[in-house]
Design a protein around this motif. Structure first.
Motif, mmCIF file in Angstrom:
data_model
loop_
_atom_site.group_PDB
_atom_site.id
_atom_site.type_symbol
_atom_site.label_atom_id
_atom_site.label_comp_id
_atom_site.label_asym_id
_atom_site.label_seq_id
_atom_site.Cartn_x
_atom_site.Cartn_y
_atom_site.Cartn_z
ATOM 1 N N PHE A 148 0.842 -1.191 0.000
ATOM 2 C CA PHE A 148 0.000 0.000 0.000
ATOM 3 C C PHE A 148 0.883 1.249 0.000
ATOM 4 C CE2 PHE A 148 0.489 -1.377 4.404
ATOM 5 C CZ PHE A 148 0.650 -0.226 5.161
ATOM 6 N N ALA A 149 0.481 2.210 -0.802
ATOM 7 C CA ALA A 149 1.210 3.471 -0.958
ATOM 8 C C ALA A 149 0.212 4.528 -1.396
ATOM 9 C CB ALA A 149 2.322 3.326 -1.990
ATOM 10 N N HIS A 150 0.609 5.786 -1.359
ATOM 11 C CA HIS A 150 -0.334 6.856 -1.702
ATOM 12 C C HIS A 150 -0.593 6.932 -3.207
ATOM 13 C CE1 HIS A 150 -2.620 10.491 -1.408
ATOM 14 N NE2 HIS A 150 -1.792 11.137 -2.208
ATOM 15 N N ILE A 151 0.434 7.209 -3.983
ATOM 16 C CA ILE A 151 0.281 7.321 -5.437
ATOM 17 C C ILE A 151 0.215 5.920 -6.035
ATOM 18 C CG2 ILE A 151 1.387 8.158 -7.562
ATOM 19 C CD1 ILE A 151 2.596 10.414 -5.947
ATOM 20 N N PRO A 152 -0.629 5.699 -7.035
ATOM 21 C CA PRO A 152 -0.734 4.361 -7.624
ATOM 22 C C PRO A 152 0.609 3.783 -8.051
ATOM 23 C CG PRO A 152 -2.513 5.733 -8.426
ATOM 24 C CD PRO A 152 -1.613 6.635 -7.629
ATOM 25 N N LEU A 153 0.778 2.497 -7.817
ATOM 26 C CA LEU A 153 2.003 1.788 -8.208
ATOM 27 C C LEU A 153 1.862 1.197 -9.608
ATOM 28 C CD1 LEU A 153 2.915 0.051 -4.835
ATOM 29 C CD2 LEU A 153 4.134 1.925 -5.942
ATOM 30 N N TRP A 154 0.921 1.707 -10.365
ATOM 31 C CA TRP A 154 0.804 1.386 -11.785
ATOM 32 C C TRP A 154 0.484 2.695 -12.502
ATOM 33 C CZ3 TRP A 154 -4.588 0.779 -13.720
ATOM 34 C CH2 TRP A 154 -5.543 0.945 -12.725
ATOM 35 N N THR A 155 0.890 2.800 -13.736
ATOM 36 C CA THR A 155 0.747 4.059 -14.463
ATOM 37 C C THR A 155 -0.671 4.197 -14.990
ATOM 38 O OG1 THR A 155 3.076 4.015 -15.091
ATOM 39 C CG2 THR A 155 1.628 5.460 -16.356
ATOM 40 N N ILE A 156 -1.399 5.156 -14.430
ATOM 41 C CA ILE A 156 -2.775 5.407 -14.823
ATOM 42 C C ILE A 156 -2.858 6.558 -15.820
ATOM 43 C CG2 ILE A 156 -5.041 6.171 -13.993
ATOM 44 C CD1 ILE A 156 -4.459 4.678 -11.391
ATOM 45 N N TYR A 157 -2.229 7.700 -15.477
ATOM 46 C CA TYR A 157 -2.278 8.870 -16.360
ATOM 47 C C TYR A 157 -1.055 9.735 -16.056
ATOM 48 C CZ TYR A 157 -4.609 12.334 -19.327
ATOM 49 O OH TYR A 157 -4.939 13.189 -20.349
ATOM 50 N N PRO A 158 0.054 9.477 -16.753
ATOM 51 C CA PRO A 158 1.300 10.185 -16.440
ATOM 52 C C PRO A 158 1.222 11.692 -16.627
ATOM 53 C CG PRO A 158 1.522 8.888 -18.462
ATOM 54 C CD PRO A 158 0.233 8.479 -17.817
ATOM 55 N N GLU A 159 0.321 12.143 -17.505
ATOM 56 C CA GLU A 159 0.187 13.591 -17.722
ATOM 57 C C GLU A 159 -0.204 14.320 -16.438
ATOM 58 O OE1 GLU A 159 -0.594 11.561 -21.660
ATOM 59 O OE2 GLU A 159 -1.072 11.214 -19.533
ATOM 60 N N TRP A 160 -0.879 13.615 -15.538
ATOM 61 C CA TRP A 160 -1.255 14.190 -14.247
ATOM 62 C C TRP A 160 -0.402 13.641 -13.103
ATOM 63 C CZ3 TRP A 160 -7.367 13.982 -14.337
ATOM 64 C CH2 TRP A 160 -7.831 14.885 -15.306
ATOM 65 N N GLY A 161 0.640 12.898 -13.415
ATOM 66 C CA GLY A 161 1.481 12.324 -12.376
ATOM 67 C C GLY A 161 0.840 11.154 -11.660
ATOM 68 N N TRP A 162 -0.118 10.513 -12.293
ATOM 69 C CA TRP A 162 -0.829 9.395 -11.665
ATOM 70 C C TRP A 162 -0.113 8.087 -11.975
ATOM 71 C CZ3 TRP A 162 -6.822 10.504 -12.283
ATOM 72 C CH2 TRP A 162 -7.125 11.647 -11.533
ATOM 73 N N GLY A 163 0.981 7.888 -11.297
ATOM 74 C CA GLY A 163 1.788 6.693 -11.453
ATOM 75 C C GLY A 163 3.092 6.862 -10.688
ATOM 76 N N THR A 164 3.900 5.810 -10.664
ATOM 77 C CA THR A 164 5.173 5.817 -9.928
ATOM 78 C C THR A 164 6.294 5.397 -10.871
ATOM 79 O OG1 THR A 164 4.031 5.265 -7.859
ATOM 80 C CG2 THR A 164 6.402 4.847 -7.940
ATOM 81 N N ASP A 165 7.292 6.260 -11.005
ATOM 82 C CA ASP A 165 8.362 6.057 -11.990
ATOM 83 C C ASP A 165 9.022 4.684 -11.892
ATOM 84 O OD1 ASP A 165 8.290 8.376 -13.507
ATOM 85 O OD2 ASP A 165 9.513 9.503 -12.085
ATOM 86 N N ASP A 166 9.346 4.274 -10.673
ATOM 87 C CA ASP A 166 10.116 3.044 -10.483
ATOM 88 C C ASP A 166 9.270 1.910 -9.920
ATOM 89 O OD1 ASP A 166 9.822 4.377 -8.103
ATOM 90 O OD2 ASP A 166 11.963 4.520 -7.647
ATOM 91 N N ASN A 204 -3.924 1.762 -3.253
ATOM 92 C CA ASN A 204 -3.431 3.135 -3.365
ATOM 93 C C ASN A 204 -4.573 4.137 -3.197
ATOM 94 O OD1 ASN A 204 -1.647 1.650 -5.975
ATOM 95 N ND2 ASN A 204 -0.617 2.429 -4.157
ATOM 96 N N GLY A 205 -4.201 5.395 -3.096
ATOM 97 C CA GLY A 205 -5.173 6.492 -3.044
ATOM 98 C C GLY A 205 -4.824 7.512 -4.116
ATOM 99 N N HIS A 206 -4.778 8.784 -3.719
ATOM 100 C CA HIS A 206 -4.266 9.898 -4.534
ATOM 101 C C HIS A 206 -5.217 10.383 -5.615
ATOM 102 C CE1 HIS A 206 -1.238 12.620 -6.053
ATOM 103 N NE2 HIS A 206 -1.199 12.035 -7.232
ATOM 104 N N ILE A 207 -5.861 9.472 -6.352
ATOM 105 C CA ILE A 207 -6.659 9.915 -7.492
ATOM 106 C C ILE A 207 -8.146 10.078 -7.145
ATOM 107 C CG2 ILE A 207 -5.009 8.805 -9.030
ATOM 108 C CD1 ILE A 207 -7.151 6.745 -9.726
ATOM 109 N N HIS A 208 -8.518 9.747 -5.911
ATOM 110 C CA HIS A 208 -9.858 10.038 -5.377
ATOM 111 C C HIS A 208 -10.981 9.372 -6.171
ATOM 112 C CE1 HIS A 208 -8.643 13.885 -2.958
ATOM 113 N NE2 HIS A 208 -7.568 13.131 -3.200
ATOM 114 N N GLN A 209 -10.746 8.214 -6.701
ATOM 115 C CA GLN A 209 -11.760 7.492 -7.454
ATOM 116 C C GLN A 209 -11.343 6.038 -7.558
ATOM 117 O OE1 GLN A 209 -11.176 8.676 -11.910
ATOM 118 N NE2 GLN A 209 -10.336 10.310 -10.637
ATOM 119 N N ILE A 210 -12.311 5.179 -7.782
ATOM 120 C CA ILE A 210 -12.021 3.763 -7.887
ATOM 121 C C ILE A 210 -11.498 3.439 -9.276
ATOM 122 C CG2 ILE A 210 -12.959 1.425 -7.751
ATOM 123 C CD1 ILE A 210 -15.277 2.677 -6.074
#
Length: 345
Positions: free
Chosen positions: A219-237, A255-261
């Motif tokens: 579990f982490a705040h920002i998604p550990l899979w790339t959802i939408y990189p234009e908004w930073g919704w993912g983790t580089d490594d 994860n959280g951060h994006i406020h939606q399922i």
């Protein structure tokens, strides 16, 4: 007929609802209710209203599991804009919903953005609300809003005791290994999350020597899979981090951060992002940028919520159900793949 792409949704107009075959991608922007079950290796969704008495691996959802825990996320205490002028009240609603569960959860996981501006007064308010929760223990990871003014020092003093680095840690509970990761340290506005070399080395070492049959929850705040990189919704490594869990039979990523399922199952790994208890955000690419989204007041609690996770010993699986805060609102769920069984068809 041409073969459908793996990401395409395949509609099955029978009584069960919608099948997502192979590479599962399920999105729900407004609390639409679905519960995922495994049927002959194919994940099948059911509307939440149809799940009364529904079963996973022969057991009723929410009953007979060895334990239950709840995920809450993105409380943003201190936020007071039109998208939600009283985030403390909606967090309290979430706590009331947890306290009303028929089976008291063993613990709660908060996946970050406890506060809006990481002010002591905001953390004080959060602590007061959380004192009333029925669960005995709460585990935290920080969001970027918890590290705004002091690089996370206030957060670590209050919620990071016994953790490593900027707040990462792990623990075991009734045969399941939980790992809390931090991917918001030194985050640039709109940038992707990052775990960093030191934390990745720690994660690799933490998982070494564990049986491949051990269920893993990251579990982490920002998604550990790339959802939408234009908004930073993912983790580089994140790819490196996920490479360390490939040998395990059942892996759940919260994860959280994006406020939606948003959910995805790839092989033996189930990814799940949670609703916020504070305010919704727009679906990726549907607005100029990410940020608080105002909805009609009578709709707000339908797009906020909590995540209830039930661990079923017999199948070594995690049944994940999202519950919007609004009374009568639907919920959404997903069952993680059992140990040794892939959900890819």
């Amino acid at each position: 007929m041409a073969e459908k792409s793996k990401d395409e949704l395949v509609h099955d107009h029978n009584h069960d609802g919608i099948d997502r075959r192979g590479f599962l991608k399920c999105m729900a922007w407004a609390g639409t209710g679905l519960v995922w079950t495994l049927n002959s290796g194919i994940p099948v969704s059911r509307a939440f209203a149809k799940t009364s008495g529904a079963k996973t691996n022969g057991k009723a959802i929410g009953k007979g599991g060895d334990f239950t825990f709840v995920q809450i996320s993105d409380s943003h205490i201190g936020f007071n804009k039109p998208a939600n002028p009283d985030v403390t009240a909606t967090l309290q609603t979430a706590i009331n919903k947890i306290n009303a569960m028929p089976h008291k959860p063993d613990f709660i996981i908060h996946t970050g953005d406890l506060s809006q501006l990481s002010k002591p007064s905001e953390f004080d308010t959060l602590d007061q609300v959380l004192k009333g929760v029925s669960a005995k223990q709460i585990f935290f990871v920080p969001g970027e809003h918890d590290m705004l003014t002091d690089n996370g020092e206030q957060y670590l003093q209050r919620y990071g005791k016994g953790t490593k680095g900027t707040g990462w840690s792990s623990f075991d509970h009734k045969g399941v290994h939980f790992v809390g990761l931090v991917n918001v340290a030194n985050l640039k506005a709109g940038g992707m999350g990052s775990l960093g070399h030191e934390q990745l080395e720690w994660l690799e070492d933490d998982l070494k020597g564990r049986s491949a049959s051990t269920p893993i929850v990251l579990f982490a705040h920002i998604p550990l899979w790339t959802i939408y990189p234009e908004w930073g919704w993912g983790t580089d490594d994140s790819e490196e981090a996920l490479s360390y869990v490939k040998r395990f039979g059942s892996v759940t990523v919260l994860n959280g951060h994006i406020h939606q399922i948003m959910q995805k199952v790839e092989g033996k790994v189930s990814f799940h992002t949670a609703m916020s208890t504070a305010f919704p955000q727009p679906a990726p690419g549907t607005a100029p940028s990410a940020g608080p989204m105002k909805v009609p007041a009578d709709q707000l609690q339908k797009v906020l919520g909590i995540t209830d996770v039930n661990y079923l010993v017999s199948g070594r699986s995690l049944a994940v159900v999202d519950s919007p805060l609004g009374a009568g609102a639907s919920a959404m769920g997903m069952e993680a793949p059992p140990v040794g069984e892939s959900m890819a068809g």
